[in-house]
Motif scaffolding. Sequence first.
Motif, PDB file in Angstrom:
ATOM      1  N   SER A   1      47.540  41.734  54.112  1.00 20.24           N
ATOM      2  CA  SER A   1      47.474  40.566  54.018  1.00 20.24           C
ATOM      3  C   SER A   1      46.263  39.796  54.596  1.00 20.24           C
ATOM      4  CB  SER A   1      48.669  39.457  54.890  1.00 20.24           C
ATOM      5  OG  SER A   1      48.722  40.459  56.225  1.00 20.24           O
ATOM      6  N   ILE A   2      45.326  40.537  55.589  1.00 19.09           N
ATOM      7  CA  ILE A   2      44.206  40.033  55.992  1.00 19.09           C
ATOM      8  C   ILE A   2      43.014  40.430  54.987  1.00 19.09           C
ATOM      9  CG2 ILE A   2      45.558  40.880  58.619  1.00 19.09           C
ATOM     10  CD1 ILE A   2      43.320  43.446  58.233  1.00 19.09           C
ATOM     11  N   LEU A   3      43.358  41.272  53.377  1.00 16.87           N
ATOM     12  CA  LEU A   3      41.710  41.382  53.058  1.00 16.87           C
ATOM     13  C   LEU A   3      41.293  40.458  52.342  1.00 16.87           C
ATOM     14  CD1 LEU A   3      43.978  44.358  50.991  1.00 16.87           C
ATOM     15  CD2 LEU A   3      41.635  44.384  53.278  1.00 16.87           C
TER      16      LEU A   3
ATOM     17  N   VAL B   1      35.626  40.060  42.463  1.00 14.03           N
ATOM     18  CA  VAL B   1      36.052  39.488  41.340  1.00 14.03           C
ATOM     19  C   VAL B   1      36.022  40.150  40.924  1.00 14.03           C
ATOM     20  CG1 VAL B   1      36.032  37.381  39.736  1.00 14.03           C
ATOM     21  CG2 VAL B   1      36.025  36.871  42.093  1.00 14.03           C
ATOM     22  N   HIS B   2      36.420  41.010  39.520  1.00 13.78           N
ATOM     23  CA  HIS B   2      36.680  41.925  38.398  1.00 13.78           C
ATOM     24  C   HIS B   2      37.137  41.068  37.561  1.00 13.78           C
ATOM     25  CE1 HIS B   2      36.159  44.449  36.586  1.00 13.78           C
ATOM     26  NE2 HIS B   2      37.319  44.272  35.365  1.00 13.78           N
ATOM     27  N   ILE B   3      36.450  40.721  35.855  1.00 14.36           N
ATOM     28  CA  ILE B   3      36.749  40.247  35.004  1.00 14.36           C
ATOM     29  C   ILE B   3      37.062  41.399  34.118  1.00 14.36           C
ATOM     30  CG2 ILE B   3      36.074  38.262  33.066  1.00 14.36           C
ATOM     31  CD1 ILE B   3      34.740  36.716  34.976  1.00 14.36           C
ATOM     32  N   GLY B   4      38.811  40.981  33.557  1.00  8.40           N
ATOM     33  CA  GLY B   4      38.737  42.160  32.615  1.00  8.40           C
ATOM     34  C   GLY B   4      39.886  43.443  33.089  1.00  8.40           C
ATOM     35  N   VAL B   5      41.329  42.694  33.314  1.00 10.45           N
ATOM     36  CA  VAL B   5      41.574  43.726  34.250  1.00 10.45           C
ATOM     37  C   VAL B   5      42.585  44.131  33.018  1.00 10.45           C
ATOM     38  CG1 VAL B   5      43.551  43.964  35.843  1.00 10.45           C
ATOM     39  CG2 VAL B   5      40.928  41.938  36.028  1.00 10.45           C
ATOM     40  N   GLY B   6      42.183  45.070  32.752  1.00  8.04           N
ATOM     41  CA  GLY B   6      42.713  46.024  31.557  1.00  8.04           C
ATOM     42  C   GLY B   6      43.554  47.148  32.248  1.00  8.04           C
ATOM     43  N   GLY B   7      44.205  48.574  31.629  1.00  8.36           N
ATOM     44  CA  GLY B   7      43.789  49.999  32.088  1.00  8.36           C
ATOM     45  C   GLY B   7      43.185  50.076  32.611  1.00  8.36           C
TER      46      GLY B   7
ATOM     47  N   SER C   1      38.171  43.347  48.786  1.00  5.44           N
ATOM     48  CA  SER C   1      39.443  43.221  47.975  1.00  5.44           C
ATOM     49  C   SER C   1      39.027  42.990  46.877  1.00  5.44           C
ATOM     50  CB  SER C   1      41.168  43.117  48.137  1.00  5.44           C
ATOM     51  OG  SER C   1      40.798  41.770  48.254  1.00  5.44           O
ATOM     52  N   ILE C   2      40.358  42.892  45.961  1.00  3.59           N
ATOM     53  CA  ILE C   2      39.670  41.836  44.298  1.00  3.59           C
ATOM     54  C   ILE C   2      40.421  41.327  44.153  1.00  3.59           C
ATOM     55  CG2 ILE C   2      39.268  42.978  41.980  1.00  3.59           C
ATOM     56  CD1 ILE C   2      39.433  46.222  43.207  1.00  3.59           C
TER      57      ILE C   2
ATOM     58  N   SER D   1      44.571  47.128  46.448  1.00  2.00           N
ATOM     59  CA  SER D   1      43.463  46.925  46.298  1.00  2.00           C
ATOM     60  C   SER D   1      43.092  45.181  45.461  1.00  2.00           C
ATOM     61  CB  SER D   1      42.263  47.724  45.579  1.00  2.00           C
ATOM     62  OG  SER D   1      42.091  48.240  44.561  1.00  2.00           O
ATOM     63  N   ILE D   2      43.901  45.132  44.484  1.00  2.00           N
ATOM     64  CA  ILE D   2      44.311  43.843  43.828  1.00  2.00           C
ATOM     65  C   ILE D   2      44.886  42.733  43.969  1.00  2.00           C
ATOM     66  CG2 ILE D   2      43.909  42.637  42.168  1.00  2.00           C
ATOM     67  CD1 ILE D   2      43.492  45.434  39.800  1.00  2.00           C
ATOM     68  N   THR D   3      44.117  41.589  44.683  1.00  2.00           N
ATOM     69  CA  THR D   3      45.626  41.485  45.406  1.00  2.00           C
ATOM     70  C   THR D   3      45.250  39.465  45.465  1.00  2.00           C
ATOM     71  OG1 THR D   3      43.840  40.596  47.455  1.00  2.00           O
ATOM     72  CG2 THR D   3      45.175  42.042  48.185  1.00  2.00           C
TER      73      THR D   3
END
Length: 491
Positions: free
Chosen positions: A23-25, A30-36, A59-60, A101-103
């Motif tokens: 909650s504090i991250l 920014v990541h573009i293209g969140v695939g596998g 965080s991401i 890590s992705i929030t």
Amino acid sequence: MKLNNSTLDQLSPEVSVPAYDRSILRHGIVHIGVGGFHRAHEAVYTHQLLQAGGSADWSICGVGLREGDRAMQQVLSQQDHLYTLIELGADNTNVLSVIGSITDFLFAPEEQDAVIEKLASPQVKIVSLTITEGGYNVDDNTGRFNESHPDILYDLENPQQPRTVFGYLSEALDRRRARNLPPFTVMSCDNLPENGHVARSALLAFANLRNAELASWIDAKVSFPSSMVDRITPGTNDKHRQWLTADYDLEDGWPVICEPFYQWVLEDDFCNGRPEWEKVGVQFTDNVAPYERMKIRLLNASHSAMAYLGYLAGYRYTHEVMADERFSHFIRSFMDEDVTPILGEISGIDIPVYKQTLIERFSNPQMGDQLARLCMDGSSKIPKFLVPTVQTLVNEGRPLSRVAMIIASWALYLRGQDEQGQHHEINDPMAARLKSAVGDRGNLTPEFLGMSDIFGTTLASSSDFEEAFDAALDKLETNGVFAGLQSLQDA
Ligand code: NAD
């Protein structure tokens, strides 16, 4: 039990979970293209750093630019952006971790301005990309940005409502410039030789079409580190979801499966700071090019070889191909006799050990890595993974029969039928042109090799290569893949 923040402390003890306070991250990335692949690689390194007590600034926030990303946005938002990473070991062991890590995740087609503002926010210091090899809109032969692509023309006309990655990045950088904010680093994690240079020249080409002053600001201020990224990450399927529910009572809409091996060699060139990824195994270097070359020419090119030859022969998975001695022998010879002699020294890497590890990774029976995935987008993969090797072999007068066989198998695959007569789709943005180039056998060799945007000019102008390619086509067409591979062993 559904995966989300509230169920984390009730999961099976065999599943590791984030030990940090999500909650504090804050979104430093920014990541573009969140695939596998992103979810099995950068997001995992970033999670491991947070597990080790790393700064909450990194965080991401995921971003999807394409209609196909809508499903990922929906699934992740229902589970507080948590997902399960399943590492499948060759010895049948599985390691399960929930990655935290992705929030957040923004689906760009429905919230264009929110994406641009996120990219422009002072907190964001890195924008990373996995938009596939073809996503950079660059002609492989000339290296030129395709200025006349309809989406590029649209983005130039509509800078506030972009569609492409270049439209989003340049609008966000323009807002940062106007607000006197430092830029972000653009970090490509795609399988491209010199991926940082490719990202840089594509973005600069686009920015120049938009506004020369913006382009020179980007040129002077933005850094584009190159990287070598590695972790085989096949697509997730329903069996994985069902298995998680049955064996671990864990309902995850989109887990990620991958091999245990992972590697990231990264140029240390960040204009606005970076996480301390070296604490979790990222290797920082001044020159990533030799590592990229080694990985792309050995791993990715072998993947393409297995894909087209194996698919034609009737196999559907990499481990099936590698279990067949005729194929594993071929792949080994391709790596040892064609690629290794022209690779040069790579400091800190023991090439024989690296190749042995590759053979073991390709053979992992648990992975179920689909050849169909590796067959996709040949028009952007072959020029990067294989053509540079072939060009050097031609220039140095070295044997051409194996590489000619690989390219010939791609040509025959493009006819849309395997040796058993099973039909398949050609999944490639250039499918129509490729299919037409392989339609007429009488003209196939000059027409196919004459596609200079894919093969350059060396292959078509080498009579030795034309001869080897034609002979490989004949062998594959007349006697099939197995006999073709056997003939190379006997030669
Ligand atoms: P994927 O299909 O799961 O995801 C691809 C993502 O790229 C999606 O979010 C899609 O929307 C986005 N995308 C595609 N074309 C785009 C474009 N023109 N503009 C913007 N976004 C675009 O695939 P993946 O397995 O995550 O692989 C993605 C890339 O990662 C590969 O192409 C490769 O360069 C790199 N990579 C993958 C692996 C692997 O084993 N899967 C290993 C190393 C590197």
